[in-house]
Design an enzyme around this catalytic site. Structure first.
Site, PDB file in Angstrom:
ATOM      1  N   TYR A 153      29.898 -15.897  55.406  1.00  0.00           N
ATOM      2  CA  TYR A 153      31.435 -15.670  55.541  1.00  0.00           C
ATOM      3  C   TYR A 153      31.304 -14.621  56.043  1.00  0.00           C
ATOM      4  O   TYR A 153      32.074 -14.194  57.035  1.00  0.00           O
ATOM      5  CB  TYR A 153      32.494 -16.816  54.428  1.00  0.00           C
ATOM      6  CG  TYR A 153      34.120 -15.814  54.184  1.00  0.00           C
ATOM      7  CD1 TYR A 153      34.391 -16.856  55.998  1.00  0.00           C
ATOM      8  CD2 TYR A 153      34.623 -16.231  54.292  1.00  0.00           C
ATOM      9  CE1 TYR A 153      35.960 -16.845  56.131  1.00  0.00           C
ATOM     10  CE2 TYR A 153      35.807 -15.539  54.076  1.00  0.00           C
ATOM     11  CZ  TYR A 153      36.370 -16.468  55.353  1.00  0.00           C
ATOM     12  OH  TYR A 153      37.979 -15.918  55.410  1.00  0.00           O
ATOM     13  N   LEU A 202      41.339 -23.108  44.135  1.00  0.00           N
ATOM     14  CA  LEU A 202      41.040 -23.615  42.653  1.00  0.00           C
ATOM     15  C   LEU A 202      43.204 -23.985  42.636  1.00  0.00           C
ATOM     16  O   LEU A 202      43.444 -25.077  42.013  1.00  0.00           O
ATOM     17  CB  LEU A 202      41.880 -22.676  41.668  1.00  0.00           C
ATOM     18  CG  LEU A 202      42.242 -22.405  40.687  1.00  0.00           C
ATOM     19  CD1 LEU A 202      41.491 -23.153  39.734  1.00  0.00           C
ATOM     20  CD2 LEU A 202      42.564 -21.013  39.595  1.00  0.00           C
ATOM     21  N   ARG A 294      30.553 -19.820  39.400  1.00  0.00           N
ATOM     22  CA  ARG A 294      29.686 -20.104  40.687  1.00  0.00           C
ATOM     23  C   ARG A 294      29.070 -19.146  41.233  1.00  0.00           C
ATOM     24  O   ARG A 294      29.488 -18.227  40.399  1.00  0.00           O
ATOM     25  CB  ARG A 294      31.249 -20.546  40.958  1.00  0.00           C
ATOM     26  CG  ARG A 294      30.463 -21.180  42.884  1.00  0.00           C
ATOM     27  CD  ARG A 294      31.816 -21.703  43.571  1.00  0.00           C
ATOM     28  NE  ARG A 294      33.420 -20.349  43.325  1.00  0.00           N
ATOM     29  CZ  ARG A 294      33.992 -20.890  44.243  1.00  0.00           C
ATOM     30  NH1 ARG A 294      34.439 -22.006  44.840  1.00  0.00           N
ATOM     31  NH2 ARG A 294      35.436 -20.130  44.268  1.00  0.00           N
ATOM     32  N   ASP A 297      30.500 -15.408  42.315  1.00  0.00           N
ATOM     33  CA  ASP A 297      31.692 -15.031  42.556  1.00  0.00           C
ATOM     34  C   ASP A 297      31.728 -14.053  41.616  1.00  0.00           C
ATOM     35  O   ASP A 297      31.759 -13.626  40.608  1.00  0.00           O
ATOM     36  CB  ASP A 297      32.259 -16.349  41.683  1.00  0.00           C
ATOM     37  CG  ASP A 297      33.862 -17.470  42.450  1.00  0.00           C
ATOM     38  OD1 ASP A 297      33.901 -16.962  43.788  1.00  0.00           O
ATOM     39  OD2 ASP A 297      33.881 -18.388  41.333  1.00  0.00           O
TER      40      ASP A 297
HETATM   41  N1  UDP Z   1      37.521 -22.137  40.071  1.00  0.00           N
HETATM   42  C1  UDP Z   1      37.799 -22.605  39.012  1.00  0.00           C
HETATM   43  N2  UDP Z   1      37.475 -24.177  39.060  1.00  0.00           N
HETATM   44  C2  UDP Z   1      37.083 -24.582  40.535  1.00  0.00           C
HETATM   45  C3  UDP Z   1      37.629 -23.854  41.748  1.00  0.00           C
HETATM   46  C4  UDP Z   1      37.923 -22.197  41.625  1.00  0.00           C
HETATM   47  O1  UDP Z   1      36.445 -22.025  38.615  1.00  0.00           O
HETATM   48  O2  UDP Z   1      37.369 -26.034  40.654  1.00  0.00           O
HETATM   49  C5  UDP Z   1      37.519 -20.534  40.720  1.00  0.00           C
HETATM   50  C6  UDP Z   1      37.065 -19.735  41.339  1.00  0.00           C
HETATM   51  O3  UDP Z   1      35.764 -19.439  40.462  1.00  0.00           O
HETATM   52  C7  UDP Z   1      37.569 -18.004  41.155  1.00  0.00           C
HETATM   53  C8  UDP Z   1      38.934 -18.831  41.859  1.00  0.00           C
HETATM   54  O4  UDP Z   1      39.363 -20.147  40.912  1.00  0.00           O
HETATM   55  O5  UDP Z   1      37.250 -17.094  41.091  1.00  0.00           O
HETATM   56  C9  UDP Z   1      39.547 -19.114  42.918  1.00  0.00           C
HETATM   57  O6  UDP Z   1      39.293 -19.852  43.586  1.00  0.00           O
HETATM   58  P1  UDP Z   1      38.807 -20.654  44.716  1.00  0.00           P
HETATM   59  O7  UDP Z   1      38.005 -21.397  45.801  1.00  0.00           O
HETATM   60  O8  UDP Z   1      40.234 -20.814  45.206  1.00  0.00           O
HETATM   61  O9  UDP Z   1      38.731 -18.941  46.101  1.00  0.00           O
HETATM   62  P2  UDP Z   1      37.962 -17.848  46.249  1.00  0.00           P
HETATM   63  O10 UDP Z   1      38.111 -16.970  44.702  1.00  0.00           O
HETATM   64  O11 UDP Z   1      36.612 -18.608  46.004  1.00  0.00           O
HETATM   65  O12 UDP Z   1      38.030 -17.530  47.416  1.00  0.00           O
END
Ligand code: UDP
Length: 341
Positions: A153, A202, A294, A297
Site C-alpha cells: 500500500y 481502531l 499486528r 505495526d
Molecule cells: N488497533 C488495535 N485493535 C484493532 C485495530 C487497531 O489495537 O482492532 C491498533 C493498531 O495496532 C494501531 C492503531 O490501533 O496501532 C490504529 O490502527 P488502525 O488500523 O486504525 O490504523 P493504522 O495505524 O493501522 O493505519
C-alpha cells in the site's frame, strides 16, 4: 496561545474529485459544495456510498482503469483541478494482494493523469500517506524523513508521488502530496461518517464495541516501547483533512510550487487512551482483550505538523481526541448500520 487558522480559502473549479463517495473524499466534496465551488465526483462505488455525496453534485460512476469512461467524464467536466482520493487503502489487504493494489493505485492513477493531460488539468491534490515513510527513524516524522514503505500500500502511494513529479516535468502539472496520518472522526452533524466493509480501524471498531455490536476490542500489542505499551498514532479529523485539501489546492492555484505535506496533529494517542475516551464519550463499557502485536505495526507514528502550519496555514480544529470521538460517536449512535440506514 495556540495558533489560530485563517479561514479556509475557496479554490476555483471546476474540480473533479475521484473517490468522492468515500470516507475522506465525500467530506471534502461536502465542504467544497457548501463553499459553492463547481465540482463533480467520479467513483466506482466499490467502497464509497452514493448517499455520502450531496444530491446536487454531479456524480459519475466510473473506474480509474476505464480509460474511455475517464475521457468521457473529462470531456464533460473539463476540470481545472483534481482531488484524487480514489484508491485501495488497507495495509493488510495490500500484503495479500500487491498486484491488485498496484493496478488500482498506480495504473489507475496513470490513466487518470493521461486523461487529465488531454484537457490540460492544472492542479492535482493527492491523498498520500505516512505509510510512505515506513518504520520511523525517530518521532515526530517530518517530510524530509526517508521514504521506505514497508507495505505494498505504502509503495503504491510513493510510486504515485514519483509519477506526479515526472508529470510536472513533462507537462507542468502542479501537485500537492498530502501525507495523512490516521484519518478519523465524522461529520459533526452526525449525518456522515466512517463505514468501511470490512472495518479494520481502531476508532470505529471501538465504538462498535461501545454500541454492543462487537463483544470486545482486541488490543494489538501491549509491550511496545510507548507510555502504556500500546501503539501510538496521530489521529486527524476528516473535517481537518478536508480543510487541508482546500488550502493545498488554493495554494497551488495562487501559483505556489508543488509540495508534499504531512497532515497530522503532532500529538500521539495510545490505543488504551482511545478506549478510555470512548468509554467516557459513549457512557458505555468497552471490553478489551490484550492480544499480540499486528505484524508490521510500528509502535509510534506521529507527524511533525509544522510544514502544514507554515505552508497551508492549517491548524487542526476538531482533531483533539475528545471532539474527534464525540463526532464519531454521534455518527455511530445515529447510524448503527452505517449508510445502510
Ligand atoms: N488497533 C488495535 N485493535 C484493532 C485495530 C487497531 O489495537 O482492532 C491498533 C493498531 O495496532 C494501531 C492503531 O490501533 O496501532 C490504529 O490502527 P488502525 O488500523 O486504525 O490504523 P493504522 O495505524 O493501522 O493505519
Amino acid at each position: 496561545m495556540a495558533p489560530q487558522p485563517a479561514s479556509t480559502p475557496v479554490p476555483s473549479g471546476p474540480i473533479l474529485v475521484t473517490g468522492g463517495a468515500g470516507y475522506v473524499g465525500s467530506h471534502a466534496v461536502r465542504m467544497l459544495h457548501r463553499a459553492g465551488v463547481s465540482l463533480a465526483v467520479l467513483d466506482n462505488l466499490s467502497a464509497g456510498h452514493l448517499s455520502a455525496v450531496p444530491k446536487k453534485v454531479p456524480f459519475f460512476k466510473g473506474d480509474l482503469l476505464d480509460a474511455d469512461r475517464l475521457d468521457e467524464v473529462f470531456a464533460e467536466i473539463r476540470p481545472r483541478a483534481i482531488l484524487h482520493f480514489a484508491a485501495r487503502c488497507y495495509v493488510g489487504e495490500s500484503v495479500r494482494d500487491p498486484e491488485g493494489y498496484h493496478l488500482v493505485n498506480v495504473e489507475g492513477t496513470q490513466r487518470l493523469l493521461r486523461a487529465a493531460r488531454k484537457v490540460e488539468v492544472k492542479e492535482f491534490v493527492f491523498s498520500s500517506t505516512c505509510a510512505t515513510y515506513g518504520v520511523p527513524l525517530g518521532l515526530p516524522i517530518n517530510e524530509d524523513h526517508p521514504q521506505n514503505p514497508i507495505s505494498p500500500y505504502g509503495e503504491t502511494k510513493l510510486k504515485v508521488e514519483h509519477m506526479l513529479a515526472a508529470e510536472e516535468k513533462e507537462v507542468g502539472l502542479r501537485f500537492a502530496c498530502l501525507r495523512y496520518f490516521n484519518a478519523a472522526g465524522a461529520d459533526p452533524s452526525g449525518l456522515h461518517g466512517e463505514d468501511h466493509r470490512p472495518e479494520t480501524h481502531l476508532i470505529p471498531l471501538t465504538l462498535q464495541v461501545a454500541l454492543g455490536q462487537r463483544e470486545q476490542l482486541s488490543v494489538f500489542g501491549t509491550d511496545h516501547d510507548t507510555r502504556d505499551g500500546t501503539c501510538i498514532r496521530d489521529y486527524v479529523h476528516i473535517d481537518d483533512l478536508a480543510d487541508a485539501h482546500l488550502r493545498a489546492l488554493s495554494l497551488l492555484q495562487s501559483g505556489h510550487e508543488s509540495l508534499a505535506c504531512n497532515l497530522g496533529t503532532g500529538e500521539g494517542v495510545t490505543v488504551r487512551e482511545v478506549i478510555a475516551m470512548a468509554r467516557k464519550v459513549s457512557g458505555h463499557p468497552v471490553p478489551s482483550l490484550d492480544t499480540s502485536a499486528r505484524e508490521g505495526d510500528p509502535a509510534g507514528l506521529i507527524s511533525d505538523g509544522s510544514r502544514a502550519i507554515t505552508m497551508l496555514g492549517w491548524v487542526p480544529r476538531r482533531s483533539d481526541l475528545r471532539t474527534l470521538l464525540e463526532d464519531a460517536w454521534r455518527w455511530h449512535r445515529k447510524h448503527p448500520t452505517g449508510y445502510r440506514d
